[in-house]
Design a protein around this motif. Structure first.
Motif, PDB file in Angstrom:
ATOM      1  N   ASP A  74       0.847  -1.335   0.110  1.00 31.08           N
ATOM      2  CA  ASP A  74       0.076   0.178  -0.105  1.00 31.08           C
ATOM      3  C   ASP A  74       0.967   1.251  -0.040  1.00 31.08           C
ATOM      4  O   ASP A  74       0.323   2.222   0.285  1.00 31.08           O
ATOM      5  CB  ASP A  74      -0.892   0.061   1.272  1.00 31.08           C
ATOM      6  N   PHE A  76       3.078   2.175   2.244  1.00 35.85           N
ATOM      7  CA  PHE A  76       3.428   2.552   3.602  1.00 35.85           C
ATOM      8  C   PHE A  76       4.879   2.807   3.609  1.00 35.85           C
ATOM      9  O   PHE A  76       5.540   1.834   3.530  1.00 35.85           O
ATOM     10  CB  PHE A  76       2.851   1.738   4.574  1.00 35.85           C
ATOM     11  N   ASN A 114       4.141   7.813   6.667  1.00 35.02           N
ATOM     12  CA  ASN A 114       2.928   8.619   5.940  1.00 35.02           C
ATOM     13  C   ASN A 114       1.638   8.095   6.165  1.00 35.02           C
ATOM     14  O   ASN A 114       0.631   8.174   5.402  1.00 35.02           O
ATOM     15  CB  ASN A 114       3.174   8.173   4.380  1.00 35.02           C
ATOM     16  N   ASP A 115       1.523   7.192   7.554  1.00 36.05           N
ATOM     17  CA  ASP A 115       0.372   6.645   7.815  1.00 36.05           C
ATOM     18  C   ASP A 115       0.363   6.519   9.494  1.00 36.05           C
ATOM     19  O   ASP A 115       0.916   5.650   9.970  1.00 36.05           O
ATOM     20  CB  ASP A 115      -0.172   5.329   7.057  1.00 36.05           C
ATOM     21  N   GLU A 116      -0.006   7.344   9.996  1.00 36.31           N
ATOM     22  CA  GLU A 116       0.182   7.312  11.440  1.00 36.31           C
ATOM     23  C   GLU A 116      -0.535   6.320  12.417  1.00 36.31           C
ATOM     24  O   GLU A 116       0.104   5.721  13.145  1.00 36.31           O
ATOM     25  CB  GLU A 116      -0.562   8.820  12.410  1.00 36.31           C
ATOM     26  N   LYS A 118      -0.931   3.147  11.069  1.00 33.84           N
ATOM     27  CA  LYS A 118      -0.151   2.140  10.679  1.00 33.84           C
ATOM     28  C   LYS A 118       1.260   2.085  11.414  1.00 33.84           C
ATOM     29  O   LYS A 118       1.818   0.952  11.844  1.00 33.84           O
ATOM     30  CB  LYS A 118      -0.102   2.070   9.094  1.00 33.84           C
ATOM     31  N   SER A 193       0.423  -4.193   4.900  1.00 32.47           N
ATOM     32  CA  SER A 193       1.316  -3.204   4.278  1.00 32.47           C
ATOM     33  C   SER A 193       2.212  -4.097   3.484  1.00 32.47           C
ATOM     34  O   SER A 193       3.413  -3.428   2.968  1.00 32.47           O
ATOM     35  CB  SER A 193       2.128  -2.097   5.259  1.00 32.47           C
TER      36      SER A 193
END
Length: 204
Positions: A74, A76, A114-116, A118, A193
């Protein structure tokens, strides 16, 4: 025992051969242009330990690095490293630092990505926290390939990368790093991910 061995201890190659034997990995002898490396398989992934040198013009700095290409499901990406003298200033200037809700861990490390949500899931397992804490110096991140002179990755493939200044000759520390890579890669699969597939990449 030679004088050099008495003074400096076992060589890097001796230590790395011991590491390969203990973790059932492959020790690959270096040549004139390339140093030796250790390659270990974890499920469909290959985790590669080697060194490289950066020239500053006046001196040469050796780095230890570990890399593991994988299929990034994805996009991540993350980076984690120990807090330093200027970390507080960086936060004051708006630098990202995601907390996972574990006070001691949050106090010691800068986490960016870029994804808090995760990021918090990735670093939630206690074992991953312990393996990171065990490293006196750590810079671990997900990034693209190593540039135009290196192996070119397929579009969906990224790599998990650890690097630190100096040549690590501590077998236990290296074993913990291999274990950390295995845990991180499996956790990336757990949070959706990464795919547990062979990325079909051979690192140079």
């Amino acid at each position: 025992m030679s004088l050099l061995r008495q003074v400096f201890g076992p060589s890097k190659d001796e230590i790395w051969q011991q590491l390969a034997a203990e973790i059932h990995a492959d020790y690959v002898e270096g040549g004139f242009w390339k140093g030796s490396k250790v390659e270990a398989s974890v499920h469909e992934w290959t985790i590669t330990l080697d060194t490289y040198v950066v020239s500053t013009g006046k001196t040469h700095i050796a780095y230890t690095r570990i890399r593991a290409p994988y299929v990034n499901k994805d996009g991540f990406r993350f980076k984690i490293y120990r807090k330093g003298v200027f970390s507080g200033l960086g936060k004051m200037l708006g630098m990202q630092d995601v907390e996972i809700g574990v006070p001691d861990f949050d106090e010691n490390f800068i986490i960016q990505g870029n994804d808090e949500a995760k990021l918090q899931l990735l670093f939630q397992p206690l074992k991953i926290q312990q393996l990171i804490e065990a490293q006196p110096a750590i810079n671990l991140e997900v990034r693209d390939d190593d540039g135009w002179l290196s192996t070119q990755f397929p579009e969906e493939v990224d790599q998990l990368v650890f690097k630190v200044v100096g040549v690590i000759k501590d077998v236990e520390r290296l074993k913990w790093l291999y274990e950390l890579f295995a845990e991180i890669l499996q956790q990336l699969c757990q949070i959706g991910s990464a795919y547990a597939d062979d990325p079909n990449v051979v690192l140079k």
